[in-house]
Every structure is written in C-alpha cells, then in structure tokens.
Motif scaffolding. Structure first.
Motif, PDB file in Angstrom:
ATOM      1  N   UNK A 187       0.617  -1.261  -0.691  1.00  0.00           N
ATOM      2  CA  UNK A 187      -0.039  -0.162   0.015  1.00  0.00           C
ATOM      3  C   UNK A 187       1.291   1.305  -0.340  1.00  0.00           C
ATOM      4  N   UNK A 188       0.491   2.220  -0.352  1.00  0.00           N
ATOM      5  CA  UNK A 188       1.463   3.465  -0.565  1.00  0.00           C
ATOM      6  C   UNK A 188       0.762   4.214   0.400  1.00  0.00           C
ATOM      7  N   UNK A 189       1.500   4.581   0.933  1.00  0.00           N
ATOM      8  CA  UNK A 189       2.201   5.247   2.413  1.00  0.00           C
ATOM      9  C   UNK A 189       1.924   6.258   3.098  1.00  0.00           C
ATOM     10  N   UNK A 190       2.822   7.519   3.358  1.00  0.00           N
ATOM     11  CA  UNK A 190       3.644   8.677   3.324  1.00  0.00           C
ATOM     12  C   UNK A 190       3.165   9.020   4.550  1.00  0.00           C
ATOM     13  N   UNK A 191       3.829   8.596   5.911  1.00  0.00           N
ATOM     14  CA  UNK A 191       3.875   8.546   6.881  1.00  0.00           C
ATOM     15  C   UNK A 191       4.549  10.220   7.544  1.00  0.00           C
ATOM     16  N   UNK A 192       4.611  11.274   7.038  1.00  0.00           N
ATOM     17  CA  UNK A 192       4.146  12.685   7.146  1.00  0.00           C
ATOM     18  C   UNK A 192       2.633  12.648   7.096  1.00  0.00           C
ATOM     19  N   UNK A 193       1.771  12.529   6.391  1.00  0.00           N
ATOM     20  CA  UNK A 193       0.581  12.303   6.272  1.00  0.00           C
ATOM     21  C   UNK A 193      -0.445  11.671   7.506  1.00  0.00           C
ATOM     22  N   UNK A 194      -0.371  11.572   8.267  1.00  0.00           N
ATOM     23  CA  UNK A 194      -0.714  10.451   9.037  1.00  0.00           C
ATOM     24  C   UNK A 194      -0.465  10.489  10.446  1.00  0.00           C
ATOM     25  N   UNK A 248       6.438 -13.620   9.830  1.00  0.00           N
ATOM     26  CA  UNK A 248       7.033 -14.073   7.587  1.00  0.00           C
ATOM     27  C   UNK A 248       7.191 -12.389   7.765  1.00  0.00           C
ATOM     28  N   UNK A 249       7.630 -11.517   8.197  1.00  0.00           N
ATOM     29  CA  UNK A 249       8.537 -10.397   7.567  1.00  0.00           C
ATOM     30  C   UNK A 249       8.134  -9.615   6.339  1.00  0.00           C
ATOM     31  N   UNK A 250       7.173 -10.192   5.673  1.00  0.00           N
ATOM     32  CA  UNK A 250       7.265  -9.596   4.223  1.00  0.00           C
ATOM     33  C   UNK A 250       6.398  -8.677   3.590  1.00  0.00           C
ATOM     34  N   UNK A 251       5.388  -8.415   4.755  1.00  0.00           N
ATOM     35  CA  UNK A 251       4.385  -7.008   4.759  1.00  0.00           C
ATOM     36  C   UNK A 251       5.668  -5.963   5.373  1.00  0.00           C
ATOM     37  N   UNK A 277       5.953  -2.395   7.555  1.00  0.00           N
ATOM     38  CA  UNK A 277       4.894  -2.442   8.699  1.00  0.00           C
ATOM     39  C   UNK A 277       5.476  -1.112   9.311  1.00  0.00           C
ATOM     40  N   UNK A 278       4.816  -0.349  10.281  1.00  0.00           N
ATOM     41  CA  UNK A 278       4.765   1.008  10.901  1.00  0.00           C
ATOM     42  C   UNK A 278       5.803   1.529  11.198  1.00  0.00           C
ATOM     43  N   UNK A 279       5.885   0.690  11.932  1.00  0.00           N
ATOM     44  CA  UNK A 279       7.582   0.242  12.938  1.00  0.00           C
ATOM     45  C   UNK A 279       8.836   0.340  11.684  1.00  0.00           C
ATOM     46  N   UNK A 280       8.913  -0.512  10.780  1.00  0.00           N
ATOM     47  CA  UNK A 280       9.908   0.180  10.143  1.00  0.00           C
ATOM     48  C   UNK A 280      10.205   1.368   9.044  1.00  0.00           C
ATOM     49  N   UNK A 281       8.875   1.788   8.694  1.00  0.00           N
ATOM     50  CA  UNK A 281       8.430   2.903   8.321  1.00  0.00           C
ATOM     51  C   UNK A 281       9.334   4.207   9.108  1.00  0.00           C
ATOM     52  N   UNK A 282       9.151   3.957  10.753  1.00  0.00           N
ATOM     53  CA  UNK A 282       9.007   4.640  11.762  1.00  0.00           C
ATOM     54  C   UNK A 282      10.745   5.173  11.732  1.00  0.00           C
TER      55      UNK A 282
END
Length: 244
Positions: free
Chosen positions: A1-8, A32-35, A37-42
């Motif tokens: 999914x496209x997710x721009x963290x600053x917007x959230x 599995x570590x495939x998807x 995650x919010x933590x990884x983006x942070x």
C-alpha cells in the motif's frame, strides 16, 4: 500500500510520535516479515524507535511509538499498569440488548486455533466498557473503553456478546458491506461490472488515547475517523432516516 507517513502524524515531540494508522498496515513486523510495517517506516524516518503498544492490522487509529529508552520505559509501564485511557469506535452486527454495559470475561488463546483468542474462564482478566452511540437496526455504531489490553480484546468480547465487529474475518463472518444491502431498489451503474463494497475492512478505530508523558506532561491524542468509516456511517444514517 502507498503510505506517506508524514500525512498520518497526529503529533510528535522529543519523546514520542503518534500516528493515525490506516487499516491494512501492520503496527510491527510479523513473523514472516514480508509486509511493510509502521515501525519499519518510522525507523526509516527517525532511526531508533521503540514499540509502546500495537493495533491489529485491520484496526485504524491512534498508535504511539517512543523515540528513546526513557520514554519507552515510562510509557510501557503506564500501559501495563492500566493508567492509560483507550477509547475505540466500531461498527457491530445487530443491536445489543443493553445500550451500555461492561464485559468482564477472561480471554486466552484458543486451544486449537493459532492466533485466535477466545473467552475462557482460566484466561487473563479482560474488561471492556461499551456504549451504543447509534443503532441502525442491522448494525450499531459503538464506543468502547478497554481497561485491559488483551490481544483482539474488543473483537473477542463483541463476538461473546453476539455482536461481532463488522467485516471481522476471525470473529465474525468477514463479509463486506454493500450499499445494495441498504437500498432495496439499488441498481448497478452501466460503467460498473460489479458492485464495490461500501466497507471491506475491520470496522474498528482507535479514536482516543490519553496518558502522562515524562515530567508529568498530559497527552490526549485523537485520530479522526477515516474516509471509509465516515462514508458507511453517512449511508447508514440516510438509510435509517428513510425507514422512519
């Protein structure tokens, strides 16, 4: 999914960052570590980041991460000692007999279904306060306050009450909601091959989180309802008014 963290980002300071998590995004990496995650983006944005609590993948709303160890320790202790105030909103199947109440039923992992929780008398104490905010005959818009933080707590308790969360594929029927369920004369437009769901995700949202930060600083964090939940509430309100 496209997710721009600053917007959230709901708010951030030197100690923590609060995000309005969209449904469908993992809070932390799974086994599995495939998807993503919010933590990884942070971590990509801030470097060091510490998990304080989590939301189910399908649940949207407020989730907080600490930026350093001192904040992580202090916030984690509050969550464990039930000093936080956690308020959720959700759409459930049917209308509960009581407009408000307390569900005090212990929860444990299902003996034969991995990753599924269940009410069990020897489980951990689990307490959920609930209130029906708006009944819609076939659905109800509700508010929940959880006094304990068990896995899938609201979802398990609402299944136990006989009113599972809408679109819950673990504790309900998992079926999407279509506008044709609300409009008896609904006709598909010529440009559409099939009807698109009005809602096709777990109808649960972490609306407000209150706690005390370092040096006694109070936090009251709120996440506005996402577009999909606003849309279904609007349609249900129209449908309900037409049936009066």
């Amino acid at each position: 999914m496209t997710f721009k963290i600053d917007e959230h980002i709901i708010m951030e300071d030197a100690d923590l960052v609060a995000i309005n998590k969209p449904s469908g995004l993992l809070t932390i990496p799974d086994r599995e570590g495939k998807d993503i995650s919010l933590k990884q983006l942070l971590k990509n944005k801030y470097g060091d980041i510490y998990t304080v609590h989590r939301l189910d993948k399908g649940t949207s709303g407020v989730v907080v991460f600490a930026k350093h160890e001192a904040a992580h320790k202090q916030l984690s202790q509050q969550f464990e000692s039930r000093e936080t105030n956690k308020v959720y909103n959700g759409l459930v199947m049917g209308v509960p007999a009581e407009v408000s109440g307390v569900i005090n039923e212990p929860i444990s992992e299902h003996p034969s279904k991995k990753g599924v929780m269940t009410v069990y008398k020897k489980g951990k104490e689990s307490i959920t306060e609930y209130e029906v905010l708006q009944p819609f005959r076939i659905f109800s818009w509700m508010q929940f306050r959880i006094l304990t933080g068990r896995t899938h707590q609201i979802r398990v308790h609402m299944k136990h009450l006989g009113h599972p969360i809408v679109c819950d594929d673990l504790y309900g029927d998992g079926k999407p909601v279509f506008i044709s369920q609300l409009k008896s004369n609904y006709k598909l437009s010529q440009s559409m091959d099939e009807e698109r769901p009005l809602l096709n995700r777990l109808a649960l949202h972490s609306a407000q989180l209150s706690f005390t930060g370092l040096l006694g600083k109070p936090y009251v964090l709120e996440a506005p309802l996402p577009k999909d939940l606003r849309a279904i509430l609007q349609q249900l309100t129209k449908w309900s008014e037409r049936r009066r």
